[in-house]
Scaffold this motif. Sequence first.
Motif, mmCIF file in Angstrom:
data_model
loop_
_atom_site.group_PDB
_atom_site.id
_atom_site.type_symbol
_atom_site.label_atom_id
_atom_site.label_comp_id
_atom_site.label_asym_id
_atom_site.label_seq_id
_atom_site.Cartn_x
_atom_site.Cartn_y
_atom_site.Cartn_z
ATOM 1 N N PHE A 175 108.154 -72.089 47.784
ATOM 2 C CA PHE A 175 108.378 -70.802 47.322
ATOM 3 C C PHE A 175 109.988 -70.410 47.554
ATOM 4 C CE2 PHE A 175 108.910 -66.211 47.172
ATOM 5 C CZ PHE A 175 108.500 -65.625 46.075
ATOM 6 N N LEU A 176 110.549 -70.572 48.694
ATOM 7 C CA LEU A 176 111.640 -70.217 49.119
ATOM 8 C C LEU A 176 112.687 -71.188 48.867
ATOM 9 C CD1 LEU A 176 110.870 -68.581 52.865
ATOM 10 C CD2 LEU A 176 111.137 -67.368 50.645
ATOM 11 N N GLY A 177 112.517 -72.428 48.684
ATOM 12 C CA GLY A 177 113.291 -73.420 48.679
ATOM 13 C C GLY A 177 113.839 -74.092 49.720
ATOM 14 N N GLY A 178 114.292 -75.145 49.593
ATOM 15 C CA GLY A 178 114.776 -76.210 50.716
ATOM 16 C C GLY A 178 115.782 -77.315 50.534
ATOM 17 N N PRO A 179 115.934 -78.048 51.300
ATOM 18 C CA PRO A 179 116.869 -79.094 51.064
ATOM 19 C C PRO A 179 116.679 -79.874 49.905
ATOM 20 C CG PRO A 179 116.105 -79.300 53.322
ATOM 21 C CD PRO A 179 115.354 -78.409 52.734
ATOM 22 N N MET A 180 115.404 -80.124 49.450
ATOM 23 C CA MET A 180 115.075 -80.913 48.168
ATOM 24 C C MET A 180 114.821 -80.205 46.985
ATOM 25 S SD MET A 180 115.579 -83.880 49.655
ATOM 26 C CE MET A 180 114.790 -84.789 48.215
ATOM 27 N N ASN A 181 114.804 -78.906 47.242
ATOM 28 C CA ASN A 181 114.396 -77.928 45.915
ATOM 29 C C ASN A 181 114.928 -76.512 46.033
ATOM 30 O OD1 ASN A 181 112.721 -76.927 48.112
ATOM 31 N ND2 ASN A 181 111.245 -76.270 46.612
ATOM 32 N N VAL A 182 114.800 -75.804 45.069
ATOM 33 C CA VAL A 182 115.490 -74.556 44.801
ATOM 34 C C VAL A 182 114.304 -73.486 44.699
ATOM 35 C CG1 VAL A 182 117.417 -75.199 43.386
ATOM 36 C CG2 VAL A 182 115.274 -74.433 42.285
ATOM 37 N N GLY A 183 112.940 -73.669 45.173
ATOM 38 C CA GLY A 183 111.976 -72.878 45.167
ATOM 39 C C GLY A 183 111.620 -72.383 43.902
ATOM 40 N N CYS A 184 110.429 -71.981 43.600
ATOM 41 C CA CYS A 184 109.724 -71.721 42.372
ATOM 42 C C CYS A 184 110.409 -70.616 41.677
ATOM 43 C CB CYS A 184 108.138 -70.994 42.586
ATOM 44 S SG CYS A 184 107.304 -70.748 40.997
ATOM 45 N N PRO A 185 111.129 -71.101 40.421
ATOM 46 C CA PRO A 185 111.747 -70.265 39.826
ATOM 47 C C PRO A 185 111.050 -69.058 38.871
ATOM 48 C CG PRO A 185 111.338 -72.218 38.532
ATOM 49 C CD PRO A 185 110.675 -72.488 39.763
ATOM 50 N N MET A 186 109.615 -69.315 39.078
ATOM 51 C CA MET A 186 108.779 -68.350 38.228
ATOM 52 C C MET A 186 108.164 -67.248 39.381
ATOM 53 S SD MET A 186 109.104 -68.781 35.116
ATOM 54 C CE MET A 186 107.556 -68.324 34.425
ATOM 55 N N PHE A 187 108.373 -67.397 40.610
ATOM 56 C CA PHE A 187 107.918 -66.551 41.652
ATOM 57 C C PHE A 187 106.673 -66.706 42.084
ATOM 58 C CE2 PHE A 187 111.455 -64.390 39.119
ATOM 59 C CZ PHE A 187 112.340 -64.063 40.130
ATOM 60 N N GLU A 188 106.155 -67.920 41.923
ATOM 61 C CA GLU A 188 104.702 -68.199 42.202
ATOM 62 C C GLU A 188 104.614 -68.624 43.477
ATOM 63 O OE1 GLU A 188 101.769 -68.021 39.517
ATOM 64 O OE2 GLU A 188 103.032 -66.509 39.856
ATOM 65 N N ARG A 189 103.532 -67.988 43.933
ATOM 66 C CA ARG A 189 103.256 -68.445 45.467
ATOM 67 C C ARG A 189 102.009 -69.296 45.387
ATOM 68 N NH1 ARG A 189 105.392 -63.542 45.843
ATOM 69 N NH2 ARG A 189 106.613 -62.914 47.580
ATOM 70 N N LEU A 190 102.176 -70.551 45.869
ATOM 71 C CA LEU A 190 101.265 -71.794 45.501
ATOM 72 C C LEU A 190 100.182 -71.356 46.287
ATOM 73 C CD1 LEU A 190 101.354 -74.184 43.723
ATOM 74 C CD2 LEU A 190 103.458 -73.163 43.973
ATOM 75 N N TRP A 191 100.245 -70.783 47.302
ATOM 76 C CA TRP A 191 98.905 -70.434 48.241
ATOM 77 C C TRP A 191 98.121 -69.549 47.712
ATOM 78 C CZ3 TRP A 191 103.980 -69.832 49.476
ATOM 79 C CH2 TRP A 191 104.217 -68.295 49.697
#
Length: 453
Positions: A175-191
């Motif tokens: 959701f927040l992003g990290g070294p490998m990604n930008v986080g969910c662009p659609m504001f979805e919380r996977l959990w």
Amino acid sequence: PALQPATQLPLLALFGLVVFLGLADTAQAGRNLATKLTWTIWWAGIIFTFILVGRLWCLLCPIGAVNEWASRFAQPARQWPKPLRNLWIANGTFVLLTWADVQLGVVRDPRVTAWIILLLLVSAALTGLFYQRRTFCRYLCPITGLIGIYSMVALVELRAKKCEACQTHREKECFLGGPMNVGCPMFERLWEMDSNAYCNLCFECVKGCTQDNLVLRVRSFGKDLWGATRRHLDEAYLAVVLAGASLYLTGEMVQPWHEALDRIASRVPLHLLGFTSHKTVETLINAVLFLVVALGLIPLLVLAAAWVAQRLLAWAGKAVRLREIVTVFGYMFIPIGLSMHLAHNLHHLLDEGPGIVPVIQRTVNRFTPVWAGVPAWDLPPLLSHEVVYWMQMLLFIGFYGVSLYAGARLARRYFSNAETTFRATAPMVLVSLVLMLLNVYVLSQPMSARHSH
């Protein structure tokens, strides 16, 4: 990282071509690639992707890409206002554009088509400059609600394997992003996500997950209609409006409709208000009837069924709010509207789709030095009208079965026993049957071509 740009950039170039041709080429919709490609091929075909792969189009969409690129460039800290984090604005925009089609004939005007695309691109870019991530795609895009609720029936889903693992993991890179990604662009919380409605399968969460806790899997058709835990009135209302709008817009394309409009026009004294042109009178009546049917009559019919269900449940000693009944059972009307969208556009794809070939030939001949041959404007449909008709009827039967099953599962989930389940469901089943029979009746009438009337 190259996956999304590799699909978005070519499609953005294609959208640019559509805008250019819409403004610079012929005003004849049936011979302009902008309208033919947009409304006969793209809009008719994209509906079928929703039931297979959900919101995958949103991953490819150049308008969404512009929104996200602008947001990444500007890095805005501002979030979309919490009271507006719903579909009501998007629903209103969708209805407005649909009404404009009835009023102005958007699908029959290449220039209007081009200006709509430009307006959406500019709106997406400006939204990205001021708000985080894909705010435009989530809350403002005119078709985000339609794509979302139709994607709830899709055969695939991206989910967390174990939600507990997500909840105990503090970093939340998905959701927040990290070294490998930008986080969910659609504001979805996977959990928390248990519906396809807002997941665009961009796989940013997959790239960022360090727990190997995500899975893309095949699932039951329509599962989210009864399996999702959260119910929202904006989604339920849109489902009902889409059932009415798809019925009305298909009815507006059948040949007997204009005879009916003439009869109505003869009884409405619009000449007293200075409207004497037959075309103007027909357009005004058509536009008003669309709003009355899609926003008024069909929702009121569902509301009346909910009121009857409320009374029946009260007699069984179970008090339920009217809003809750409408919100819960609104989802069983998603297959009703979707089936008409699919059946209607099946006709356009198979009957009018081959017409894209001479349009491409004509466009190439006019705008390039290449000779693409003499356009053949009388290409036959891919399948006979009789075969298409029975394919449409099979769609209706199958999706009506999904609607009934969804209604039964929803009733069992929200009401405690067989008696209250029947009392809650029966009025809704009756309304869904009426709508489906109207769908069958409308598609049994001869239909005009999308650009011929």
